[in-house]
Design a protein around this motif. Structure first.
Motif, PDB file in Angstrom:
ATOM      1  N   VAL A   1       2.962 -13.990   0.604  1.00  0.00           N
ATOM      2  CA  VAL A   1       2.363 -13.757   1.921  1.00  0.00           C
ATOM      3  C   VAL A   1       1.732 -12.379   2.080  1.00  0.00           C
ATOM      4  CG1 VAL A   1       3.922 -15.416   3.017  1.00  0.00           C
ATOM      5  CG2 VAL A   1       4.533 -12.986   2.980  1.00  0.00           C
ATOM      6  N   ALA A   2       1.909 -11.482   1.094  1.00  0.00           N
ATOM      7  CA  ALA A   2       1.394 -10.122   1.262  1.00  0.00           C
ATOM      8  C   ALA A   2       1.203  -9.454  -0.097  1.00  0.00           C
ATOM      9  CB  ALA A   2       2.362  -9.304   2.120  1.00  0.00           C
ATOM     10  N   THR A   3       0.299  -8.467  -0.123  1.00  0.00           N
ATOM     11  CA  THR A   3       0.058  -7.690  -1.343  1.00  0.00           C
ATOM     12  C   THR A   3      -0.236  -6.239  -0.986  1.00  0.00           C
ATOM     13  OG1 THR A   3      -2.340  -8.034  -1.362  1.00  0.00           O
ATOM     14  CG2 THR A   3      -1.005  -9.640  -2.577  1.00  0.00           C
ATOM     15  N   ALA A   4      -0.021  -5.372  -1.952  1.00  0.00           N
ATOM     16  CA  ALA A   4      -0.487  -3.984  -1.893  1.00  0.00           C
ATOM     17  C   ALA A   4      -0.660  -3.513  -3.330  1.00  0.00           C
ATOM     18  CB  ALA A   4       0.493  -3.085  -1.156  1.00  0.00           C
ATOM     19  N   MET A   5      -1.840  -3.020  -3.637  1.00  0.00           N
ATOM     20  CA  MET A   5      -2.125  -2.485  -4.956  1.00  0.00           C
ATOM     21  C   MET A   5      -2.064  -0.962  -4.831  1.00  0.00           C
ATOM     22  SD  MET A   5      -5.432  -3.273  -7.378  1.00  0.00           S
ATOM     23  CE  MET A   5      -5.169  -5.028  -7.579  1.00  0.00           C
ATOM     24  N   VAL A   6      -1.086  -0.352  -5.485  1.00  0.00           N
ATOM     25  CA  VAL A   6      -0.793   1.069  -5.328  1.00  0.00           C
ATOM     26  C   VAL A   6      -1.077   1.784  -6.647  1.00  0.00           C
ATOM     27  CG1 VAL A   6       1.023   2.726  -4.684  1.00  0.00           C
ATOM     28  CG2 VAL A   6       1.053   0.404  -3.724  1.00  0.00           C
ATOM     29  N   GLY A   7      -1.521   3.024  -6.568  1.00  0.00           N
ATOM     30  CA  GLY A   7      -1.742   3.804  -7.773  1.00  0.00           C
ATOM     31  C   GLY A   7      -1.506   5.275  -7.527  1.00  0.00           C
TER      32      GLY A   7
ATOM     33  N   TYR B   1      -4.717   0.000  -2.163  1.00  0.00           N
ATOM     34  CA  TYR B   1      -5.821  -0.946  -2.052  1.00  0.00           C
ATOM     35  C   TYR B   1      -5.242  -2.332  -1.805  1.00  0.00           C
ATOM     36  CZ  TYR B   1      -8.287   2.739  -4.619  1.00  0.00           C
ATOM     37  OH  TYR B   1      -8.820   3.926  -5.015  1.00  0.00           O
ATOM     38  N   TYR B   2      -6.074  -3.224  -1.351  1.00  0.00           N
ATOM     39  CA  TYR B   2      -5.711  -4.633  -1.212  1.00  0.00           C
ATOM     40  C   TYR B   2      -4.411  -4.849  -0.434  1.00  0.00           C
ATOM     41  CZ  TYR B   2      -9.363  -6.195  -4.469  1.00  0.00           C
ATOM     42  OH  TYR B   2     -10.560  -6.503  -5.075  1.00  0.00           O
ATOM     43  N   LEU B   3      -4.171  -4.028   0.604  1.00  0.00           N
ATOM     44  CA  LEU B   3      -3.064  -4.351   1.495  1.00  0.00           C
ATOM     45  C   LEU B   3      -3.496  -5.589   2.275  1.00  0.00           C
ATOM     46  CD1 LEU B   3      -0.271  -3.531   2.685  1.00  0.00           C
ATOM     47  CD2 LEU B   3      -1.566  -2.566   4.575  1.00  0.00           C
ATOM     48  N   ALA B   4      -2.729  -6.644   2.145  1.00  0.00           N
ATOM     49  CA  ALA B   4      -3.085  -7.905   2.793  1.00  0.00           C
ATOM     50  C   ALA B   4      -1.820  -8.606   3.251  1.00  0.00           C
ATOM     51  CB  ALA B   4      -3.844  -8.813   1.815  1.00  0.00           C
TER      52      ALA B   4
ATOM     53  N   PHE C   1       5.351  -7.026   8.129  1.00  0.00           N
ATOM     54  CA  PHE C   1       5.248  -7.151   6.684  1.00  0.00           C
ATOM     55  C   PHE C   1       4.327  -6.070   6.098  1.00  0.00           C
ATOM     56  CE2 PHE C   1       6.229 -12.008   6.717  1.00  0.00           C
ATOM     57  CZ  PHE C   1       7.541 -11.745   7.042  1.00  0.00           C
ATOM     58  N   GLY C   2       3.210  -5.798   6.770  1.00  0.00           N
ATOM     59  CA  GLY C   2       2.314  -4.737   6.312  1.00  0.00           C
ATOM     60  C   GLY C   2       2.998  -3.390   6.355  1.00  0.00           C
ATOM     61  N   ARG C   3       3.729  -3.136   7.405  1.00  0.00           N
ATOM     62  CA  ARG C   3       4.489  -1.890   7.538  1.00  0.00           C
ATOM     63  C   ARG C   3       5.503  -1.765   6.401  1.00  0.00           C
ATOM     64  NH1 ARG C   3       5.690   1.583  11.732  1.00  0.00           N
ATOM     65  NH2 ARG C   3       4.451   0.302  13.138  1.00  0.00           N
ATOM     66  N   ALA C   4       6.214  -2.852   6.095  1.00  0.00           N
ATOM     67  CA  ALA C   4       7.221  -2.833   5.029  1.00  0.00           C
ATOM     68  C   ALA C   4       6.572  -2.555   3.673  1.00  0.00           C
ATOM     69  CB  ALA C   4       7.978  -4.158   4.998  1.00  0.00           C
ATOM     70  N   LEU C   5       5.424  -3.157   3.406  1.00  0.00           N
ATOM     71  CA  LEU C   5       4.727  -2.890   2.143  1.00  0.00           C
ATOM     72  C   LEU C   5       4.283  -1.440   2.056  1.00  0.00           C
ATOM     73  CD1 LEU C   5       2.548  -6.034   1.433  1.00  0.00           C
ATOM     74  CD2 LEU C   5       4.207  -4.993  -0.094  1.00  0.00           C
ATOM     75  N   MET C   6       3.762  -0.893   3.144  1.00  0.00           N
ATOM     76  CA  MET C   6       3.336   0.505   3.125  1.00  0.00           C
ATOM     77  C   MET C   6       4.536   1.442   2.944  1.00  0.00           C
ATOM     78  SD  MET C   6       0.123   0.746   2.995  1.00  0.00           S
ATOM     79  CE  MET C   6      -0.031   2.516   3.268  1.00  0.00           C
ATOM     80  N   GLN C   7       5.665   1.134   3.562  1.00  0.00           N
ATOM     81  CA  GLN C   7       6.860   1.953   3.367  1.00  0.00           C
ATOM     82  C   GLN C   7       7.295   1.919   1.907  1.00  0.00           C
ATOM     83  OE1 GLN C   7       9.488   0.231   6.308  1.00  0.00           O
ATOM     84  NE2 GLN C   7       8.883   1.722   7.871  1.00  0.00           N
TER      85      GLN C   7
ATOM     86  N   PHE D   1      -3.832  -0.019  12.867  1.00  0.00           N
ATOM     87  CA  PHE D   1      -2.579  -0.278  12.137  1.00  0.00           C
ATOM     88  C   PHE D   1      -2.159   0.973  11.368  1.00  0.00           C
ATOM     89  CE2 PHE D   1      -0.934  -1.299   7.865  1.00  0.00           C
ATOM     90  CZ  PHE D   1       0.304  -1.833   8.196  1.00  0.00           C
ATOM     91  N   TYR D   2      -3.089   1.554  10.622  1.00  0.00           N
ATOM     92  CA  TYR D   2      -2.755   2.742   9.830  1.00  0.00           C
ATOM     93  C   TYR D   2      -2.464   3.948  10.729  1.00  0.00           C
ATOM     94  CZ  TYR D   2      -3.789   0.374   5.462  1.00  0.00           C
ATOM     95  OH  TYR D   2      -3.760  -0.485   4.394  1.00  0.00           O
ATOM     96  N   ARG D   3      -3.176   4.088  11.825  1.00  0.00           N
ATOM     97  CA  ARG D   3      -2.878   5.179  12.763  1.00  0.00           C
ATOM     98  C   ARG D   3      -1.443   5.086  13.260  1.00  0.00           C
ATOM     99  NH1 ARG D   3      -8.591   5.066  15.523  1.00  0.00           N
ATOM    100  NH2 ARG D   3      -9.558   6.709  14.312  1.00  0.00           N
ATOM    101  N   GLN D   4      -0.999   3.886  13.559  1.00  0.00           N
ATOM    102  CA  GLN D   4       0.371   3.694  14.030  1.00  0.00           C
ATOM    103  C   GLN D   4       1.404   4.046  12.956  1.00  0.00           C
ATOM    104  OE1 GLN D   4       0.808  -0.220  15.725  1.00  0.00           O
ATOM    105  NE2 GLN D   4      -0.762   0.157  17.269  1.00  0.00           N
ATOM    106  N   LEU D   5       0.987   4.023  11.696  1.00  0.00           N
ATOM    107  CA  LEU D   5       1.873   4.407  10.597  1.00  0.00           C
ATOM    108  C   LEU D   5       1.796   5.904  10.287  1.00  0.00           C
ATOM    109  CD1 LEU D   5       1.413   1.451   8.069  1.00  0.00           C
ATOM    110  CD2 LEU D   5       3.213   1.781   9.775  1.00  0.00           C
ATOM    111  N   GLY D   6       0.993   6.646  11.052  1.00  0.00           N
ATOM    112  CA  GLY D   6       0.894   8.088  10.859  1.00  0.00           C
ATOM    113  C   GLY D   6      -0.285   8.552  10.030  1.00  0.00           C
ATOM    114  N   TYR D   7      -1.181   7.657   9.679  1.00  0.00           N
ATOM    115  CA  TYR D   7      -2.358   8.038   8.900  1.00  0.00           C
ATOM    116  C   TYR D   7      -3.429   8.584   9.835  1.00  0.00           C
ATOM    117  CZ  TYR D   7      -0.364   5.922   4.777  1.00  0.00           C
ATOM    118  OH  TYR D   7       0.460   5.644   3.715  1.00  0.00           O
ATOM    119  N   VAL D   8      -4.163   9.560   9.346  1.00  0.00           N
ATOM    120  CA  VAL D   8      -5.250  10.163  10.112  1.00  0.00           C
ATOM    121  C   VAL D   8      -6.527  10.100   9.289  1.00  0.00           C
ATOM    122  CG1 VAL D   8      -3.718  11.710  11.402  1.00  0.00           C
ATOM    123  CG2 VAL D   8      -4.739  12.498   9.265  1.00  0.00           C
ATOM    124  N   GLN D   9      -7.638  10.145   9.988  1.00  0.00           N
ATOM    125  CA  GLN D   9      -8.931  10.128   9.306  1.00  0.00           C
ATOM    126  C   GLN D   9      -9.207  11.511   8.748  1.00  0.00           C
ATOM    127  OE1 GLN D   9     -12.114   8.373  11.524  1.00  0.00           O
ATOM    128  NE2 GLN D   9     -13.685   9.216  10.176  1.00  0.00           N
TER     129      GLN D   9
END
Length: 151
Positions: A55-61, A70-73, A83-89, A117-125
């Motif tokens: 149901v989800a992916t994340a390609m990390v490097g 990449y490819y957070l889905a 689920f997206g939050r859990a993958l990013m964590q 979504f990313y802003r809510q996780l603490g990411y900034v531009q």
């Protein structure tokens, strides 16, 4: 959701998920992207499953300087369940284990929902311009892959 490393028998489900999420583009063959990832840090190619369903992916490097995601889905029918939050964590945890000081990601500027979504996780531009140059030109072999994106 259980998070684990990608396995070779996941490929069809991953490509189908990326198509359902609108992540595929004709100039990026998703199967070639998967094959490339499996040559570098394959343990950082994460999938999330619910039962037997992928149901989800994340390609990390991590290149020794910055981490990338990449490819957070997340499957459209499984969204709003963190689920997206859990993958990013998990991605951040794996990067921190490697001594990664900062993680970067790219989001299409038109994708306001994902930007929020990313802003809510603490990411900034960052105040940078993203530039790229194709060194290998993929030819997507599957005409059913989403081709409606702006180039």
């Amino acid at each position: 959701m259980k998070i684990r490393a990608f396995q070779s028998n996941d490929e069809e489900a991953v490509v189908a998920l990326w198509q359902a999420c609108g992540l595929t583009r004709p100039w990026n063959d998703p199967r070639a992207d998967i094959a490339r990832k499996l040559t570098e840090q394959p343990e950082l190619f994460l999938v999330g499953t619910v039962g037997a369903e992928l149901v989800a992916t994340a390609m990390v490097g991590f290149d020794g300087h910055r981490g990338w995601v990449y490819y957070l889905a997340v499957s459209p029918k499984h969204r709003k369940q963190s689920f997206g939050r859990a993958l990013m964590q998990q991605a951040e945890h794996l990067l921190m284990e490697r001594g990664c000081p900062k993680v970067n990601l790219a989001v299409r500027s038109s994708n306001s929902e994902v930007i929020e979504f990313y802003r809510q996780l603490g990411y900034v531009q960052d105040e940078v311009v993203s530039m790229g140059k194709r060194l290998i030109h993929d030819q997507t072999p599957n005409p059913s892959i989403n081709t409606d994106a702006a180039r």
